[in-house]
Design an enzyme around this catalytic site. Structure first.
Site, PDB file in Angstrom:
ATOM      1  N   HIS A   1      18.293  12.025  12.689  1.00 56.36           N
ATOM      2  CA  HIS A   1      16.865  11.722  12.881  1.00 56.36           C
ATOM      3  C   HIS A   1      16.188  12.878  13.628  1.00 56.36           C
ATOM      4  O   HIS A   1      16.727  13.363  14.638  1.00 56.36           O
ATOM      5  CB  HIS A   1      16.745  10.425  13.690  1.00 56.36           C
ATOM      6  CG  HIS A   1      15.386   9.808  13.615  1.00 56.36           C
ATOM      7  ND1 HIS A   1      14.272  10.397  14.152  1.00 56.36           N
ATOM      8  CD2 HIS A   1      14.964   8.645  13.045  1.00 56.36           C
ATOM      9  CE1 HIS A   1      13.216   9.619  13.931  1.00 56.36           C
ATOM     10  NE2 HIS A   1      13.604   8.553  13.256  1.00 56.36           N
TER      11      HIS A   1
ATOM     12  N   GLU B   1      17.872   0.386  10.173  1.00 56.79           N
ATOM     13  CA  GLU B   1      18.257   1.673  10.788  1.00 56.79           C
ATOM     14  C   GLU B   1      19.242   1.435  11.943  1.00 56.79           C
ATOM     15  O   GLU B   1      20.178   2.216  12.138  1.00 56.79           O
ATOM     16  CB  GLU B   1      17.002   2.398  11.290  1.00 56.79           C
ATOM     17  CG  GLU B   1      17.274   3.780  11.835  1.00 56.79           C
ATOM     18  CD  GLU B   1      15.981   4.530  12.158  1.00 56.79           C
ATOM     19  OE1 GLU B   1      15.482   5.257  11.280  1.00 56.79           O
ATOM     20  OE2 GLU B   1      15.475   4.369  13.289  1.00 56.79           O
TER      21      GLU B   1
ATOM     22  N   LYS C   1       0.806  -1.230   0.000  1.00 54.85           N
ATOM     23  CA  LYS C   1       0.000   0.000   0.000  1.00 54.85           C
ATOM     24  C   LYS C   1       0.841   1.284   0.000  1.00 54.85           C
ATOM     25  O   LYS C   1       0.311   2.368  -0.181  1.00 54.85           O
ATOM     26  CB  LYS C   1      -0.937  -0.018   1.205  1.00 54.85           C
ATOM     27  CG  LYS C   1      -2.004  -1.107   1.086  1.00 54.85           C
ATOM     28  CD  LYS C   1      -2.955  -1.073   2.259  1.00 54.85           C
ATOM     29  CE  LYS C   1      -3.960  -2.202   2.148  1.00 54.85           C
ATOM     30  NZ  LYS C   1      -4.631  -2.463   3.434  1.00 54.85           N
TER      31      LYS C   1
HETATM   32  C1  UD2 Z   1      11.630   4.305  10.302  1.00 54.99           C
HETATM   33  C2  UD2 Z   1      12.603   4.840   9.292  1.00 54.99           C
HETATM   34  C3  UD2 Z   1      12.689   3.855   8.128  1.00 54.99           C
HETATM   35  C4  UD2 Z   1      13.142   2.499   8.630  1.00 54.99           C
HETATM   36  C5  UD2 Z   1      12.199   2.037   9.725  1.00 54.99           C
HETATM   37  C6  UD2 Z   1      12.756   0.825  10.437  1.00 54.99           C
HETATM   38  C7  UD2 Z   1      12.781   7.252   9.107  1.00 54.99           C
HETATM   39  C8  UD2 Z   1      12.054   8.507   8.848  1.00 54.99           C
HETATM   40  N1  UD2 Z   1      12.104   6.140   8.864  1.00 54.99           N
HETATM   41  O1  UD2 Z   1      10.364   4.510   9.659  1.00 54.99           O
HETATM   42  O2  UD2 Z   1      13.591   4.298   7.148  1.00 54.99           O
HETATM   43  O3  UD2 Z   1      14.470   2.590   9.081  1.00 54.99           O
HETATM   44  O4  UD2 Z   1      12.007   3.011  10.723  1.00 54.99           O
HETATM   45  O5  UD2 Z   1      12.434  -0.330   9.790  1.00 54.99           O
HETATM   46  O6  UD2 Z   1      13.933   7.271   9.470  1.00 54.99           O
HETATM   47  N2  UD2 Z   1       7.979   0.170   2.963  1.00 54.99           N
HETATM   48  C9  UD2 Z   1       7.146  -0.237   1.924  1.00 54.99           C
HETATM   49  N3  UD2 Z   1       6.053  -1.000   2.210  1.00 54.99           N
HETATM   50  C10 UD2 Z   1       5.747  -1.390   3.488  1.00 54.99           C
HETATM   51  C11 UD2 Z   1       6.590  -0.970   4.526  1.00 54.99           C
HETATM   52  C12 UD2 Z   1       7.697  -0.177   4.240  1.00 54.99           C
HETATM   53  O7  UD2 Z   1       7.382   0.098   0.756  1.00 54.99           O
HETATM   54  O8  UD2 Z   1       4.726  -2.087   3.674  1.00 54.99           O
HETATM   55  C13 UD2 Z   1       9.176   0.983   2.635  1.00 54.99           C
HETATM   56  C14 UD2 Z   1       8.785   2.421   2.282  1.00 54.99           C
HETATM   57  O9  UD2 Z   1       9.727   2.938   1.382  1.00 54.99           O
HETATM   58  C15 UD2 Z   1       8.898   3.132   3.626  1.00 54.99           C
HETATM   59  C16 UD2 Z   1      10.122   2.409   4.214  1.00 54.99           C
HETATM   60  O10 UD2 Z   1      10.027   1.062   3.767  1.00 54.99           O
HETATM   61  O11 UD2 Z   1       9.083   4.512   3.438  1.00 54.99           O
HETATM   62  C17 UD2 Z   1      10.220   2.457   5.736  1.00 54.99           C
HETATM   63  O12 UD2 Z   1       9.055   1.930   6.320  1.00 54.99           O
HETATM   64  P1  UD2 Z   1       8.142   2.793   7.299  1.00 54.99           P
HETATM   65  O13 UD2 Z   1       8.013   4.156   6.724  1.00 54.99           O
HETATM   66  O14 UD2 Z   1       6.905   2.053   7.595  1.00 54.99           O
HETATM   67  O15 UD2 Z   1       9.048   2.820   8.565  1.00 54.99           O
HETATM   68  P2  UD2 Z   1       8.987   3.855   9.804  1.00 54.99           P
HETATM   69  O16 UD2 Z   1       7.949   4.895   9.576  1.00 54.99           O
HETATM   70  O17 UD2 Z   1       8.911   3.085  11.073  1.00 54.99           O
END
Ligand code: UD2
Length: 348
Positions: A227, A297, A119
């Site tokens: 960050h 990360e 998604k």
């Molecule tokens: C943090 C980090 C992310 C990653 C994660 C740990 C920041 C701002 N974000 O974000 O880089 O290190 O922690 O795992 O530092 N994605 C998909 N489909 C999915 C899930 C993820 O395409 O179903 C990709 C997408 O590009 C997304 C990235 O993986 O932007 C990171 O996933 P997130 O945004 O859900 O992770 P988040 O918000 O916990």
């Protein structure tokens, strides 16, 4: 000496003469570096016997005029250099016109990777459209979109010199795996690229938008982004992986800053080393049943603790929309959008 022997000696002498002429022609300094006719005032490689590294050698146009830089007045509210003397990039620390003039003749190219699996594809349009407005405008940019939904990649008009390639990847039932597998795919992508100097890559989260300039000021060998969530905290509060059993672990008293996994980059060869190391450590942990607290990360933070980034980008380069802006944030260049994790992730 027989007639045949005389002929052979003649051929050998003639060949040696031709090779000598060819050698002198190829190795005249101006020819190797291709700056025939350039005046020597710019001290370009080619004017001396020892060539300077193209990346380190910063040549400004001869008659460019810009605001006088000060050596005593600057940003007083933030730290602009690390203890290992790498710059920390904040608004007010650089001159964009000057930097662009330095980098334009270098024929640099910038790759950007972005993953839009499941998604998360819905974030791609805004990401791409805003990148056109703010990300290395006027430079050669190649965006690589990794997705399991290639048919849903939006058509976005790109300026001349900019292109997009879609790379199909499998879907996944675990968001942690999607996020962590990025290192492997980045490593493999870099291995396919032609080896050339002046090629940079930035690896970015898709659920984000550009709001302000992100350009040549961000270039460096190994580039990390602070960050936005922890930059005012004591390091004991950083969410590093703390279990010694993990290859990502950082003990109490270790760690410089908390860097984000959502944006990092640098020269191809540096990012290749980072991606390869993080991938290997992640996979070796997995074999022992360990997943670091914040997946890749955490591994990135461990890597950057040992391999200090040569440029550090302030949280202007990755803010989060849900956070109110602190006074030291004079501009937000790139920011994560507000998202409902339960709605967009394949698992909780
Ligand atoms: C943090 C980090 C992310 C990653 C994660 C740990 C920041 C701002 N974000 O974000 O880089 O290190 O922690 O795992 O530092 N994605 C998909 N489909 C999915 C899930 C993820 O395409 O179903 C990709 C997408 O590009 C997304 C990235 O993986 O932007 C990171 O996933 P997130 O945004 O859900 O992770 P988040 O918000 O916990």
């Amino acid at each position: 000496m027989s007639v045949i022997n005389r002929k052979s000696v003649g051929v050998v002498l003639l060949s040696a003469l031709l090779l000598g002429v060819l050698y002198c022609y190829m190795y005249q300094p101006n020819r190797v570096f291709g700056d025939v006719g350039v005046r020597r005032e710019n001290g370009r490689p080619g004017d001396d016997d020892i060539a300077a590294s193209n990346d380190l050698h910063l040549v400004a146009p001869a008659h460019l005029q810009y605001k006088q830089p000060s050596i005593i007045h600057g940003r007083g509210d933030v730290v602009t250099v690390t203890p290992w003397l790498s710059p920390v990039v904040w608004e007010g620390t650089f001159n964009a016109v000057l930097l662009d003039s330095i980098y334009r003749p270098k024929n640099i190219s910038i790759a950007a990777t972005v993953f839009a699996v499941g998604k998360y594809i819905k974030f791609l349009k805004d990401f791409l459209e805003t990148a056109e407005q703010h990300f290395f405008v006027g430079f050669k940019v190649h965006v690589y979109v990794f997705t399991d939904r290639p048919d849903e990649v939006p058509r976005v008009r790109m300026a001349a010199g900019r292109q997009l390639t879609v790379r199909p990847v499998p879907s996944s039932q675990r968001w942690q795996e999607i996020s962590a597998r990025r290192m492997e795919l980045i490593q493999l992508l870099i291995e396919e690229q032609p080896r050339r100097a002046n090629s940079y890559i930035f690896c970015l989260d898709v659920d984000s938008k550009f709001h302000g300039r992100w350009g040549t000021e961000s270039l460096g060998g190994l580039v990390a982004v602070i960050h936005p969530g922890y930059y005012r905290d004591d390091r004991s509060r950083f969410p590093y992986e703390r279990r010694p059993a993990s290859r990502a672990h950082l003990a109490a008293g270790e760690g410089d800053f908390y860097y984000c996994g959502g944006a990092f980059g640098g020269l191809l060869q540096e990012v290749h080393q980072l991606a390869k190391t993080c991938r290997a450590n992640f996979e070796d942990d997995a074999k022992e049943g360990i997943e670091a607290a914040w997946q890749e990360e955490s591994h990135l933070n461990r890597y950057m603790w040992i391999n200090k980034p040569s440029k550090v980008l302030s949280p202007e380069y990755l803010w989060q929309d849900f956070k109110s802006r602190n006074p030291e944030i004079q501009i937000i260049r790139f920011s994560g959008v507000i998202k409902n994790y339960a709605e967009i992730r394949p698992n909780v």
